[in-house]
Design an enzyme around this catalytic site. Structure first.
Site, PDB file in Angstrom:
ATOM      1  N   ASP A 285       0.845  -0.807  -0.035  1.00  0.00           N
ATOM      2  CA  ASP A 285      -0.514  -0.346  -0.151  1.00  0.00           C
ATOM      3  C   ASP A 285       0.976   1.132  -0.074  1.00  0.00           C
ATOM      4  O   ASP A 285       0.540   1.830  -0.362  1.00  0.00           O
ATOM      5  CB  ASP A 285      -0.577   0.047   1.525  1.00  0.00           C
ATOM      6  CG  ASP A 285      -1.974  -1.242   1.163  1.00  0.00           C
ATOM      7  OD1 ASP A 285      -2.514  -1.491   0.199  1.00  0.00           O
ATOM      8  OD2 ASP A 285      -2.559  -1.538   1.793  1.00  0.00           O
ATOM      9  N   GLY A 286       2.083   1.301   0.806  1.00  0.00           N
ATOM     10  CA  GLY A 286       2.812   2.056   0.267  1.00  0.00           C
ATOM     11  C   GLY A 286       3.425   2.822  -0.824  1.00  0.00           C
ATOM     12  O   GLY A 286       3.528   3.826  -1.018  1.00  0.00           O
ATOM     13  N   ASN A 364      -4.461   8.715   2.023  1.00  0.00           N
ATOM     14  CA  ASN A 364      -5.035   8.351   3.448  1.00  0.00           C
ATOM     15  C   ASN A 364      -5.182   9.055   4.163  1.00  0.00           C
ATOM     16  O   ASN A 364      -6.819   8.996   4.760  1.00  0.00           O
ATOM     17  CB  ASN A 364      -3.889   7.492   4.259  1.00  0.00           C
ATOM     18  CG  ASN A 364      -4.018   5.541   3.465  1.00  0.00           C
ATOM     19  OD1 ASN A 364      -4.774   5.202   2.610  1.00  0.00           O
ATOM     20  ND2 ASN A 364      -3.086   4.911   4.334  1.00  0.00           N
ATOM     21  N   ASP A 394      -4.756  13.210  22.240  1.00  0.00           N
ATOM     22  CA  ASP A 394      -3.782  13.614  21.692  1.00  0.00           C
ATOM     23  C   ASP A 394      -3.275  14.222  19.971  1.00  0.00           C
ATOM     24  O   ASP A 394      -2.988  14.192  19.649  1.00  0.00           O
ATOM     25  CB  ASP A 394      -3.026  11.274  21.704  1.00  0.00           C
ATOM     26  CG  ASP A 394      -2.431  10.732  22.399  1.00  0.00           C
ATOM     27  OD1 ASP A 394      -1.997  11.596  23.283  1.00  0.00           O
ATOM     28  OD2 ASP A 394      -2.696   9.629  22.963  1.00  0.00           O
TER      29      ASP A 394
END
Length: 521
Positions: A285-286, A364, A394
Site C-alpha cells: 500500500d505504501g 489515506n 493526543d
C-alpha cells in the site's frame, strides 16, 4: 486572518485576551489572577453585589464565545466560497478542453469516413458511434478525468490512450439500472442508488506508455521489475517509464534496458500524467501512496501488484502478472475511484484565508497530533459554518474512506467502503468518555485551528510524511480533492474490499459454534 496577539498574564488592558477563541482569562481593568479568583471562588450568600457581578462576568464570557464562533464561521464561509470558485473554474476548463478534443476527434473520424466509407460502410457507422459515445453523458471520458491542460505541440510526445469510465451492474434484470436523478412523483421523493453501481474502464485506443514504480531495497521486486519490462517491451511493444533509481539498477544489470525512460527534474514529474497511460506498482500500500503523491492533479489508472504486507489496495498477485496485464490492456476492467483530501495550511500571520501554503494531497489521512510535547493537544474544529468541537487529547485524524483501514481504524474509527464519498473525523486518545468518531459528507470543508491559549504547538503529517508545525493561531483546511485515484479491481470494488479485510485483518474470524449442543425446544 487571525486574532490579535494575547496580552501577557497580569497585564491590564481595555480588550479581552483570547476572546476570539471563545475563552476569557482577563477583563478590562482587572488582572487575570483576580478575575479567576472571582470566577472560581464561591460567593458569600450575604453579598448580593458580588453575586450579581460574578453572573455578569459569566454573561460576558458567553457573549465573547459567540463572537469567536461568529468569526470562525465567517472564515469558514470565505474558504468554502474560494473552494467552490476553484472547482467551478477547473470544471469550466475541463469542459472547454473536452469540447475541443471531441471536435478534433470528430474531424479525424470525418477524414476516415471520407476515405473508407465506399469500401467499409460498417466501419463508418462504428466511428460515428464512438464519436457519439465520447461525448455521451452516460460515461466519463478520459480527457475529462485525466487531463488538465493541452500538451505542448512542439514536444516529441507519444499520443496518450483514451478511455471512458461508465457505470455497470450485474445483470440486465438488476434493480441497479436506475437513472442518477431525484424524482418527485405525487409527493413521493425517490433517488437512485448511486453507491450500488460499479465503475468500468474501457479503452477507446490502445495504451502506449506504462510507468512502473517499485518498492525499494527488495531483490525479488528488482527481478520481477526487469522481467515485466522485458515482457511489456517484447510482447506488447510499450514505452516504459521508471524512476531514476530503478533505471540505474536496470542499466547496471544489462545494457539491454537502454530503451527505458525516466525523468530528470520535478517539472517533468508534474507532466507525467500527459505521457503515461497506465501505472503499475510493485510493492504494498505504501507504493500505491507514493504513486498517488507523484501526481498533483489527474492520476492515470493504477494497477497495484501485491508485494507488501497487508495489501488493502493491492489486489493483484505478482505470480500471474502476464495474465493480469493482458486482461487490463485489453479491457474493460473494474475501477475503484479513491478520493483524496486537498489540504491547506493557513498561518496566523496571513492577512486572509487566500494566503495559504502549497496545497497537499493525501490518499489515506492527515493527522494533527501533539508531537513530542507532553501537553494535551487543543484543537478547535469547524465544519463549513458550524462549530464541531474542541479536541483535547493526543490529536485528530481526518481520513478518506480508502484510509479508513489505516491509522483511523487503529484509533477506533469505522471501516468504510472506499467508494463511499466522505471524510472520517477520528480523535486520537481523547480525554473524554463521550467523544465518538464521525463521518462527514464529501461536500463539506473542515477547518482545524490551534487556539491561542494552547499550551504547545501541534504537528500535521500528510500520509505519514511532510510533517508541518502548527503554531497557535495556525489552521488546517481540508476538503475532498477533485482528482481521485483510479485503481484497477481484480473482480470489483466491493469484492476486493471484503477480501482485503478478511485476508488482511481476519475480520470477524472465530470458530463456528458446534451443532451438537443443547437446542431450544
Amino acid at each position: 486572518m487571525a486574532p490579535n496577539k494575547l496580552n501577557s498574564p497580569g497585564n491590564t488592558s481595555t480588550s479581552c485576551s483570547q476572546a476570539e477563541n471563545g475563552f476569557v482569562n482577563s477583563f478590562s481593568l482587572f488582572p487575570e489572577k483576580a478575575v479567576q479568583e472571582l470566577l472560581q471562588s464561591p460567593a458569600l450568600g450575604t453579598d448580593d453585589h458580588l453575586i450579581e457581578f460574578s453572573e455578569a462576568l459569566r454573561t460576558v464570557a458567553k457573549a465573547l464565545r459567540r463572537v469567536a464562533e461568529g468569526k470562525a464561521s465567517a472564515q469558514a464561509e470565505a474558504t468554502e466560497w474560494k473552494r467552490k470558485y476553484e472547482l467551478e473554474r477547473t470544471r469550466n476548463m475541463k469542459i472547454e478542453h473536452a469540447e475541443k478534443s471531441c471536435l478534433e476527434h470528430q474531424a479525424d473520424l470525418d477524414d476516415v469516413r471520407a476515405n473508407n466509407c465506399a469500401r467499409q460502410p460498417t466501419l463508418c457507422k462504428e466511428a460515428n458511434g464512438q464519436s457519439e459515445k465520447c461525448c455521451s453523458s452516460n460515461g466519463i471520458c478520459s480527457h475529462e478525468v485525466l487531463r488538465d491542460g493541452a500538451p505542448d505541440s512542439d514536444s516529441k510526445m507519444i499520443k496518450k490512450a483514451s478511455f471512458k469510465l461508465s457505470w455497470f451492474c450485474k445483470g440486465e434484470q438488476s434493480d441497479q439500472h436506475k437513472h442518477d436523478i431525484v424524482s418527485f412523483e405525487r409527493g413521493n421523493i425517490t433517488t437512485a442508488e448511486r453507491s450500488s453501481k460499479q465503475i468500468s474502464l474501457k479503452w477507446e485506443s490502445c495504451p502506449q506508455t506504462v510507468l512502473i514504480l517499485t518498492k525499494p531495497n527488495s531483490v525479488s521486486v528488482q527481478i520481477l521489475c526487469a522481467e515485466m519490462i522485458r515482457w511489456l517491451r517484447q510482447q506488447k511493444n510499450l514505452h516504459i517509464y521508471v524512476e531514476p533509481r530503478v533505471r540505474e539498477e536496470l542499466l547496471t544489470e544489462s545494457s539491454y534496458f537502454n530503451f527505458v525512460e525516466t525523468w530528470n527534474n520535478d517539472k517533468e514529474v508534474l507532466m507525467l500524467h500527459t505521457k503515461v497511460d497506465l501505472v503499475v506498482t510493485l510493492g504494498g500500500d505504501g507504493t500505491v501512496l507514493w504513486a498517488a503523491s507523484m501526481f498533483k492533479g489527474p492520476v492515470p489508472p493504477i494497477v497495484p501488484f501485491s508485494l507488501g504486507s497487508l495489501g488493502f489496495m493491492t489486489p493483484f498477485y505478482s505470480e500471474h502478472y502476464k495474465e493480469c496485464l493482458e486482461s487490463i490492456l485489453k479491457g474493460p476492467i473494474g475501477i475503484t475511484l479513491r478520493h483524496r483530501l486537498l489540504c491547506h495550511v493557513i498561518r496566523e500571520a496571513a492577512k486572509n484565508d487566500y494566503e495559504t501554503e502549497e496545497p497537499m494531497l493525501v490518499l489515506n489521512e492527515v493527522t494533527i497530533d501533539r508531537g513530542i510535547s507532553s501537553f494535551l493537544t487543543n484543537l478547535e474544529c469547524y465544519c463549513d459554518n458550524s462549530f464541531v468541537t474542541c479536541v483535547q487529547g493526543d490529536g485528530l485524524i481526518l481520513s478518506t474512506t480508502s484510509g479508513s483501514t489505516a491509522y483511523s481504524l487503529a484509533a477506533g474509527g469505522s471501516m468504510v467502503h472506499p467508494q463511499v464519498p466522505g471524510i472520517l473525523f477520528t480523535p486520537i486518545c481523547p480525554h473524554s468518555l463521550s467523544f465518538r468518531p464521525l463521518i462527514f459528507p464529501e461536500h463539506v470543508t473542515l477547518r482545524v485551528q490551534v487556539p491561542f491559549n494552547s499550551r504547545s504547538p501541534a504537528w500535521a503529517s500528510f500520509d505519514g510524511k511532510d510533517r508541518k508545525q502548527l503554531a497557535p493561531g495556525d489552521a488546517l483546511v481540508c476538503s475532498i480533492a477533485p482528482w481521485p485515484v483510479p485503481t484497477a479491481c481484480l473482480v470489483d470494488s466491493t469484492n476486493d474490499f471484503l477480501r482485503s479485510i478478511h485476508e488482511g485483518l481476519h475480520w470477524n474470524l472465530r470458530k463456528t459454534q458446534s451443532f451438537d449442543g443443547p437446542r431450544e425446544t
